[in-house]
Motif scaffolding. Structure first.
Motif, PDB file in Angstrom:
ATOM      1  N   ASP A  50       0.827  -1.207   0.000  1.00  0.00           N
ATOM      2  CA  ASP A  50       0.000   0.000   0.000  1.00  0.00           C
ATOM      3  C   ASP A  50       0.858   1.253   0.000  1.00  0.00           C
ATOM      4  O   ASP A  50       0.485   2.275  -0.587  1.00  0.00           O
ATOM      5  N   ALA A  51       2.035   1.169   0.627  1.00  0.00           N
ATOM      6  CA  ALA A  51       2.915   2.340   0.719  1.00  0.00           C
ATOM      7  C   ALA A  51       3.491   2.743  -0.631  1.00  0.00           C
ATOM      8  O   ALA A  51       3.843   3.909  -0.838  1.00  0.00           O
ATOM      9  N   ILE A  52       3.580   1.787  -1.559  1.00  0.00           N
ATOM     10  CA  ILE A  52       4.131   2.128  -2.880  1.00  0.00           C
ATOM     11  C   ILE A  52       3.056   2.247  -3.950  1.00  0.00           C
ATOM     12  O   ILE A  52       3.347   2.711  -5.055  1.00  0.00           O
ATOM     13  N   ARG A  53       1.832   1.846  -3.634  1.00  0.00           N
ATOM     14  CA  ARG A  53       0.756   1.939  -4.634  1.00  0.00           C
ATOM     15  C   ARG A  53       0.434   3.385  -4.990  1.00  0.00           C
ATOM     16  O   ARG A  53      -0.195   3.638  -6.016  1.00  0.00           O
ATOM     17  N   THR A  54       0.841   4.316  -4.166  1.00  0.00           N
ATOM     18  CA  THR A  54       0.601   5.733  -4.465  1.00  0.00           C
ATOM     19  C   THR A  54       1.573   6.272  -5.510  1.00  0.00           C
ATOM     20  O   THR A  54       1.363   7.363  -6.031  1.00  0.00           O
ATOM     21  N   VAL A  96      21.325   2.202  -8.864  1.00  0.00           N
ATOM     22  CA  VAL A  96      21.085   3.603  -8.494  1.00  0.00           C
ATOM     23  C   VAL A  96      20.886   3.722  -6.989  1.00  0.00           C
ATOM     24  O   VAL A  96      21.475   4.588  -6.324  1.00  0.00           O
ATOM     25  N   ALA A  97      20.048   2.846  -6.433  1.00  0.00           N
ATOM     26  CA  ALA A  97      19.786   2.892  -4.995  1.00  0.00           C
ATOM     27  C   ALA A  97      21.021   2.506  -4.191  1.00  0.00           C
ATOM     28  O   ALA A  97      21.292   3.091  -3.133  1.00  0.00           O
ATOM     29  N   ALA A  99      14.335   2.710  -8.639  1.00  0.00           N
ATOM     30  CA  ALA A  99      15.043   3.177  -7.444  1.00  0.00           C
ATOM     31  C   ALA A  99      14.112   3.919  -6.495  1.00  0.00           C
ATOM     32  O   ALA A  99      14.259   3.820  -5.264  1.00  0.00           O
ATOM     33  N   GLN A 100      13.153   4.653  -7.034  1.00  0.00           N
ATOM     34  CA  GLN A 100      12.197   5.365  -6.188  1.00  0.00           C
ATOM     35  C   GLN A 100      11.353   4.394  -5.367  1.00  0.00           C
ATOM     36  O   GLN A 100      11.080   4.628  -4.185  1.00  0.00           O
TER      37      GLN A 100
END
Length: 268
Positions: free
Chosen positions: A111-115, A225-226, A162-163
Motif C-alpha cells: 500500500d505504501a508504494i501503490r501511491t 542507483v539505490a 530506485a524510487q
C-alpha cells in the motif's frame, strides 16, 4: 479466505514435491561456493531451472543464513517474461504458494508504494511469472518466516525502480532481491566475454545494463542507483553459464550471483 497465487512452475523449474524440494535446496546450499562477508542488504540472483542456475543462486542465499530471524521482509523484483507491463506490477494476492508452504504478502508495504504512479496492479503479470517464484523456496529455506513484496518489472526507468526501492528500503529487517539472468543464446565463448563485461559494469555500479546483457536489466539498474545512494558495495559471488552447469556450448544462458553490502569506508 486469503487470495493465494499458486505455484506456476513447480515441477518444471524446481521439484513440486515439498520433501524432494527441501532436500534439493539443502544439497544446493551445502555445495554452494562459500564466501566470507557481511550480511547482504541486496542480492542479484539468476532465475533459471535449479539444474541450470540453482548452484549460483545458492551461493548468494547461503550468505543470508546469519540473517534468519533478523530479515523479516523481502522486496523481490524480477523482469516480466509473459505479460507486458508498464511500470512495476503488484499482485492482488495475499499469499504466494510454493511446495514448502505459503509466503505472506506485506500488504502495508504494498500500500505504501501503490501511491507511486509507476506502480500498478496486475495479477496477469504474476500468474505465470517464474522469475520471482523460483526465488521463494530458497528464501523460505534460509530465512524461515518472512513477508514478501513481489514486483514484476516491465517498461520502467532505473530511477522509477530506485524510487520504489527507496520507499521500501527499511533497515536490517529488509532484504532486496533482484532476479536476473545475463546473456541469452550466445555461443559459450561469446557469452563468457559479454557476461564478464556486464559483471564488470555491475561491480563499477554502472546503471546502464541493457536487456541484451541481462533480462532483468531494468531492476538491476534500479538497484545500482539505490545502492550508490546508500553506499552499498557489490561483490561477485559466482559467474557461469548453462554450458558450465547443464547444457551444451552452442547457445548458452549466462548466470551470476552478487551480494551488495554496506561499504565500510562509506559508513565511516
Amino acid at each position: 479466505m486469503n487470495l493465494i497465487r499458486p505455484a506456476a512452475v513447480a515441477g518444471a523449474f524446481y521439484p513440486d514435491n515439498g520433501q524432494v524440494l527441501s532436500r534439493d535446496l539443502d544439497a544446493l546450499l551445502a555445495g554452494a561456493l562459500q564466501t566470507q562477508g557481511s550480511l547482504s542488504k541486496a542480492l542479484i540472483v539468476p532465475h533459471a531451472g535449479y539444474i541450470y542456475s540453482g548452484q549460483l543462486a545458492a551461493s548468494a542465499y547461503r550468505r543470508l543464513e546469519a540473517g534468519r530471524g533478523q530479515i523479516t521482509r523481502v522486496v523481490l523484483l524480477g523482469p516480466a517474461h509473459r505479460v507486458p507491463v508498464r511500470g512495476l506490477a503488484l499482485p492482488q494476492a495475499e499469499e504466494f504458494a510454493t511446495p514448502l508452504g505459503c509466503v505472506r504478502i506485506d500488504q502495508a508495504a504494498c500500500d505504501a508504494i501503490r501511491t507511486l504512479p509507476q506502480v500498478v496492479n496486475s495479477d496477469a503479470a504474476h500468474a505465470l511469472e517464474h522469475s520471482l517464484e523460483v526465488q521463494l523456496p530458497f528464501l523460505q529455506k534460509v530465512l524461515g518466516e518472512f513477508a514478501l513484496v513481489p514486483l514484476v518489472v516491465g517498461d520502467a526507468s532505473a530511477s522509477e525502480v530506485a524510487q520504489v526501492l527507496e520507499r521500501l528500503w527499511g533497515g536490517p529487517e529488509t532484504l532486496i532481491v533482484v532476479s536476473s539472468d545475463l546473456s541469452h543464446y550466445l555461443h559459450y565463448s561469446v557469452a563468457q566475454r559479454v557476461d564478464q563485461e556486464t559483471t564488470a559494469m555491475i561491480l563499477r555500479l554502472q546503471a546502464s545494463i541493457s536487456h541484451e546483457q541481462a533480462c532483468g536489466g531494468t531492476p538491476v539498474n534500479g538497484l545500482i542507483v539505490a545502492a550508490k545512494r546508500h553506499g552499498l558495495k557489490p561483490e561477485l559471488l559466482d559467474l557461469r553459464n548453462s554450458g558450465d552447469t547443464a547444457g551444451g556450448s552452442e547457445q548458452v544462458v549466462g548466470y551470476a550471483a552478487f551480494a551488495f553490502v554496506e561499504d565500510i569506508h562509506h559508513a565511516h
